[in-house]
Design a protein around this motif. Structure first.
Motif, mmCIF file in Angstrom:
data_model
loop_
_atom_site.group_PDB
_atom_site.id
_atom_site.type_symbol
_atom_site.label_atom_id
_atom_site.label_comp_id
_atom_site.label_asym_id
_atom_site.label_seq_id
_atom_site.Cartn_x
_atom_site.Cartn_y
_atom_site.Cartn_z
ATOM 1 N N ASP A 77 0.828 -1.205 0.000
ATOM 2 C CA ASP A 77 0.000 0.000 0.000
ATOM 3 C C ASP A 77 0.864 1.258 0.000
ATOM 4 O O ASP A 77 0.522 2.257 -0.642
ATOM 5 N N LYS A 81 0.636 4.100 -3.171
ATOM 6 C CA LYS A 81 0.292 5.506 -2.968
ATOM 7 C C LYS A 81 1.483 6.450 -3.229
ATOM 8 O O LYS A 81 1.372 7.652 -3.041
ATOM 9 N N LYS A 104 -9.177 -8.118 1.716
ATOM 10 C CA LYS A 104 -9.708 -6.869 1.187
ATOM 11 C C LYS A 104 -8.567 -5.859 1.196
ATOM 12 O O LYS A 104 -8.012 -5.534 2.249
ATOM 13 N N PRO A 106 -6.486 -2.192 0.273
ATOM 14 C CA PRO A 106 -6.707 -0.740 0.139
ATOM 15 C C PRO A 106 -6.223 -0.199 -1.203
ATOM 16 O O PRO A 106 -6.079 1.004 -1.368
ATOM 17 N N PHE A 107 -5.940 -1.081 -2.139
ATOM 18 C CA PHE A 107 -5.462 -0.694 -3.462
ATOM 19 C C PHE A 107 -5.899 -1.756 -4.465
ATOM 20 O O PHE A 107 -6.399 -2.823 -4.075
#
Length: 321
Positions: A77, A81, A104, A106-107
């Motif tokens: 992650d 970002k 799950k 975050p990217f």
């Protein structure tokens, strides 16, 4: 008025070319290589070997930044970002293809990264206790079918390579070995030698010594080619499971938006590092098979691995805590 217009056009042209000029000069400062696993582990050790040679090829220092946690997701992650300027690189492992199927995120693993090069693959060895009553894969599977519920396989934890290799064996051989997860490979090997579990898929680096010393028996290897250190040990494909191929791997990625020129330049640096005789020897000593591929070839590899793992997770209903 005409002069002003020409000046404005010149300024605009220079501004448009500025990013290109910056890319052409890349790299002009140190590069941060994020390893999403703890220092001292397999991926970290390999990253440091390769990064040192890449630094020499690029003429700039590559600084390792360990960001462990959540099976690699925290470090991934961080890179997802980061700016796509070539100064943040991800050195990842097989978990990159596993995490989308089990967690799950975050990217978006497909859209937020650019595959650069496969560094190496790591075949696994299917090992059993030395005093086990089976000496071949065929005998092992025959025993499993005739004694349902009696055999188990250890893993270094849910979702790890050893877990997926065992589930792939269950799926293809149509057996049901019970999965026993451990917190790492060391305790799994200890209990295997003690007879508490029936089998384990271990990487060459951690397992070969026990095989050579006679404490464990190697039945097969998980790759499509035999392991040079165990030339007499067949592959699972040769042992009646055609097409079986489950290997761990390491590779390099960049954040989305990184200019193609940088992707290609970094890819060539990875390939040069992996093909260096000293680096190759060090990787081989760790039980790895050096690769070094183009970005396009690595992209296909990652896509195939992600699809294969997703299908296996669905078929075996695999979950992680």
């Amino acid at each position: 008025m005409k002069k002003t217009t020409r000046v404005l056009k010149t300024i605009a042209a220079i501004a448009a070319c500025a990013p290109l000029l910056g890319w052409a000069a890349w790299p002009d400062k140190p590069i941060r290589m994020v390893v999403p696993y703890a220092a001292g582990g397999g991926a970290d050790n390999t990253a440091r070997i390769v990064a040192q040679q890449m630094s020499a090829a690029l003429g700039r220092q590559i600084v390792i930044d360990n960001r462990p946690g959540a099976g690699g997701v925290i470090g991934e992650d961080n890179v997802a970002k980061a700016a796509g300027d070539g100064y943040t690189v991800l050195y990842d492992a097989s978990a990159f293809s596993v995490n989308p199927a089990l967690r799950k995120l975050p990217f978006d693993a497909t859209k937020d990264f650019i595959p650069v090069s496969l560094v190496a693959t790591a075949p696994q060895i299917l090992v059993v206790p030395e005093n086990a009553p089976y000496r071949t894969v065929a005998e092992f599977l025959d025993f499993a079918r005739k004694n349902p519920g009696k055999l188990s396989f250890a893993s270094a934890g849910g979702g790890t390579g050893s877990h997926l290799a065992g589930e792939a064996l269950n799926e293809q051989a149509k057996v049901n070995l019970m999965h026993v997860p451990y917190k790492g490979g060391a305790p799994a090997l200890t209990d295997l030698m003690g007879g508490q579990v029936s089998a384990y898929f271990g990487n060459v680096a951690s397992t070969l010594g026990y095989v050579k010393s006679g404490k464990l028996r190697a039945l097969a290897v998980s790759s499509t080619r035999r392991v040079p250190a165990l030339p007499d040990t067949p592959t699972l494909g040769e042992s009646g499971l055609p097409g079986y191929n489950v290997v761990e791997w390491n590779g390099v990625f960049l954040p989305k938006g990184t200019p193609p020129d940088i992707v290609q330049k970094l890819g060539k640096a990875v390939q040069a590092a992996v093909n260096d005789p000293t680096v190759r020897q060090k990787l081989l000593q760790l039980g790895l098979e050096p690769a070094g591929t183009t970005p396009a070839a690595f992209a296909r590899f990652v896509q195939d691995e992600t699809s294969r793992v997703s299908a296996l997770v669905r078929a075996r209903n695999i979950r992680v805590d």
